[in-house]
Design an enzyme around this catalytic site. Sequence first.
Site, PDB file in Angstrom:
ATOM      1  N   GLU A 147       0.930  -1.335  -0.097  1.00 20.33           N
ATOM      2  CA  GLU A 147      -0.192   0.188   0.011  1.00 20.33           C
ATOM      3  C   GLU A 147       1.138   1.271  -0.048  1.00 20.33           C
ATOM      4  O   GLU A 147       1.857   1.352   0.792  1.00 20.33           O
ATOM      5  CB  GLU A 147      -1.050  -0.146   1.269  1.00 20.33           C
ATOM      6  CG  GLU A 147      -1.783   1.319   1.090  1.00 20.33           C
ATOM      7  CD  GLU A 147      -3.068   1.141   2.127  1.00 20.33           C
ATOM      8  OE1 GLU A 147      -4.016   1.998   2.065  1.00 20.33           O
ATOM      9  OE2 GLU A 147      -2.916   0.354   3.018  1.00 20.33           O
ATOM     10  N   GLU A 153       2.264   8.262   7.665  1.00 25.56           N
ATOM     11  CA  GLU A 153       1.922   6.702   7.979  1.00 25.56           C
ATOM     12  C   GLU A 153       3.228   5.946   7.391  1.00 25.56           C
ATOM     13  O   GLU A 153       3.262   4.383   7.761  1.00 25.56           O
ATOM     14  CB  GLU A 153       0.719   6.322   7.213  1.00 25.56           C
ATOM     15  CG  GLU A 153      -0.423   6.999   8.002  1.00 25.56           C
ATOM     16  CD  GLU A 153      -1.865   6.503   7.228  1.00 25.56           C
ATOM     17  OE1 GLU A 153      -2.183   5.506   6.752  1.00 25.56           O
ATOM     18  OE2 GLU A 153      -2.595   7.425   7.301  1.00 25.56           O
ATOM     19  N   ASP A 180      -4.444   3.738  -2.989  1.00 26.13           N
ATOM     20  CA  ASP A 180      -5.571   4.262  -2.085  1.00 26.13           C
ATOM     21  C   ASP A 180      -5.912   5.574  -2.257  1.00 26.13           C
ATOM     22  O   ASP A 180      -4.803   6.576  -2.409  1.00 26.13           O
ATOM     23  CB  ASP A 180      -5.250   4.054  -0.613  1.00 26.13           C
ATOM     24  CG  ASP A 180      -6.342   4.509   0.338  1.00 26.13           C
ATOM     25  OD1 ASP A 180      -6.930   5.616   0.069  1.00 26.13           O
ATOM     26  OD2 ASP A 180      -6.606   3.797   1.136  1.00 26.13           O
ATOM     27  N   TYR A 182      -7.505   8.058  -0.977  1.00 25.26           N
ATOM     28  CA  TYR A 182      -7.228   9.147   0.126  1.00 25.26           C
ATOM     29  C   TYR A 182      -5.878   9.516   0.133  1.00 25.26           C
ATOM     30  O   TYR A 182      -5.507  10.772   0.178  1.00 25.26           O
ATOM     31  CB  TYR A 182      -7.849   8.414   1.273  1.00 25.26           C
ATOM     32  CG  TYR A 182      -7.306   9.130   2.550  1.00 25.26           C
ATOM     33  CD1 TYR A 182      -8.122  10.258   3.116  1.00 25.26           C
ATOM     34  CD2 TYR A 182      -6.458   8.969   3.374  1.00 25.26           C
ATOM     35  CE1 TYR A 182      -7.750  11.268   4.352  1.00 25.26           C
ATOM     36  CE2 TYR A 182      -5.721   9.423   4.442  1.00 25.26           C
ATOM     37  CZ  TYR A 182      -6.669  10.592   4.735  1.00 25.26           C
ATOM     38  OH  TYR A 182      -6.261  11.415   6.092  1.00 25.26           O
ATOM     39  N   HIS A 183      -4.923   8.573   0.219  1.00 25.49           N
ATOM     40  CA  HIS A 183      -3.578   8.957   0.313  1.00 25.49           C
ATOM     41  C   HIS A 183      -2.917   9.485  -1.111  1.00 25.49           C
ATOM     42  O   HIS A 183      -2.160  10.520  -0.953  1.00 25.49           O
ATOM     43  CB  HIS A 183      -2.637   7.637   0.417  1.00 25.49           C
ATOM     44  CG  HIS A 183      -3.023   7.082   1.887  1.00 25.49           C
ATOM     45  ND1 HIS A 183      -2.617   7.473   3.028  1.00 25.49           N
ATOM     46  CD2 HIS A 183      -3.621   5.715   1.827  1.00 25.49           C
ATOM     47  CE1 HIS A 183      -3.308   6.674   4.019  1.00 25.49           C
ATOM     48  NE2 HIS A 183      -3.738   5.828   3.418  1.00 25.49           N
ATOM     49  N   HIS A 206      -8.092   1.005  -3.300  1.00 24.04           N
ATOM     50  CA  HIS A 206      -8.944   1.658  -2.195  1.00 24.04           C
ATOM     51  C   HIS A 206      -9.754   2.788  -2.827  1.00 24.04           C
ATOM     52  O   HIS A 206      -9.003   3.795  -3.110  1.00 24.04           O
ATOM     53  CB  HIS A 206      -8.298   1.938  -1.007  1.00 24.04           C
ATOM     54  CG  HIS A 206      -8.195   0.765   0.179  1.00 24.04           C
ATOM     55  ND1 HIS A 206      -7.363   0.633   1.030  1.00 24.04           N
ATOM     56  CD2 HIS A 206      -8.938  -0.438  -0.020  1.00 24.04           C
ATOM     57  CE1 HIS A 206      -7.533  -0.286   1.855  1.00 24.04           C
ATOM     58  NE2 HIS A 206      -8.462  -1.070   1.261  1.00 24.04           N
ATOM     59  N   GLU A 241     -13.080   2.042   1.589  1.00 25.91           N
ATOM     60  CA  GLU A 241     -12.604   2.178   3.091  1.00 25.91           C
ATOM     61  C   GLU A 241     -13.054   3.435   3.160  1.00 25.91           C
ATOM     62  O   GLU A 241     -12.823   4.483   2.876  1.00 25.91           O
ATOM     63  CB  GLU A 241     -11.154   2.229   2.901  1.00 25.91           C
ATOM     64  CG  GLU A 241     -10.530   1.973   4.338  1.00 25.91           C
ATOM     65  CD  GLU A 241      -8.736   2.030   4.141  1.00 25.91           C
ATOM     66  OE1 GLU A 241      -8.284   1.144   4.778  1.00 25.91           O
ATOM     67  OE2 GLU A 241      -8.242   2.925   3.511  1.00 25.91           O
TER      68      GLU A 241
END
Length: 297
Positions: A147, A153, A180, A182-183, A206, A241
């Site tokens: 990921e 993170e 993902d 969002y990231h 995601h 998610e």
Amino acid sequence: MNKLGVHAFVWTAGWSHDDCAHAIAKTAEVGFDLIEASTLDLDAMDVPFTQKQLEKAGIGVTFSFGLDAETDISSNDRDNEMRGEARLMKALALARDLGATHICGILESAFQKYTVPTTAEGVKRAVAVLQRVGEAAARSNVIVGLEVVNRYESNVLNTASQAVDMCQRIGSTHVKAHLDVYHMNIEESDIGQAIIETGDHLGYFHTGDSHRGYLGSGSIDLAGVFRALVKANYQGPITFESFSSRVVGQPLEGILGIWRNLWEDSHDLASHALMYTRAQLKAAHEAQKQAERSRLP
């Protein structure tokens, strides 16, 4: 055709028998193809019980988790590497026994905020571990998704291009990039282009929105995201998610900074996400056809 899934944390923060049965039943009730089971405690998952619930519901499963500081395979610490490799192999065996098609998450570093950048030696040693994990994944017919997350993170994979680089170094058909949105909204200059350029290295995706609430209620250009996925001919799972203080507790609440209650009704949130995803995928596929439909006679 993409299998559509939902993260288990939409329903529950744990994986007790009651949590497991509830999350799987609700996922099937809404109409998703799969649930992404997730736990930071690998020993807490009852595999036979989970299998029975999945069979009863008639849905598939993927699995996600993250490494911690003591299992950080990018840390330049041999003991951490050994513990990390053992944890990755244990999680892979768990995913295999569950019948999961994918295992994903922050598997290339610790799931934490770093105070220093990664090093070339740390990346090299993480690659060596993941090459062995990739060989085991191939034997188990499971895809490992690394990921790509924001700088708060992890300090290893923050952009899609870094994930492609790492996948190329690993050289396994069973180790892919896990993107993902969002990231990506934090780290990428152009989300759509990053998805397209990831190409065949993209193995898991995601969806979410900028605030991790209802799809389409934030600031991300999700129509452009889905068009890029279609243009890239991505055929893998697409999993929704979302996190809210109503469900998640510690340690995730603290690690991810989930301080607000972004939704009250898990069923409504998930139902909307499935409807929204199907509509956006349909629109993206129709947009792809416009060139053919617009030709002069």
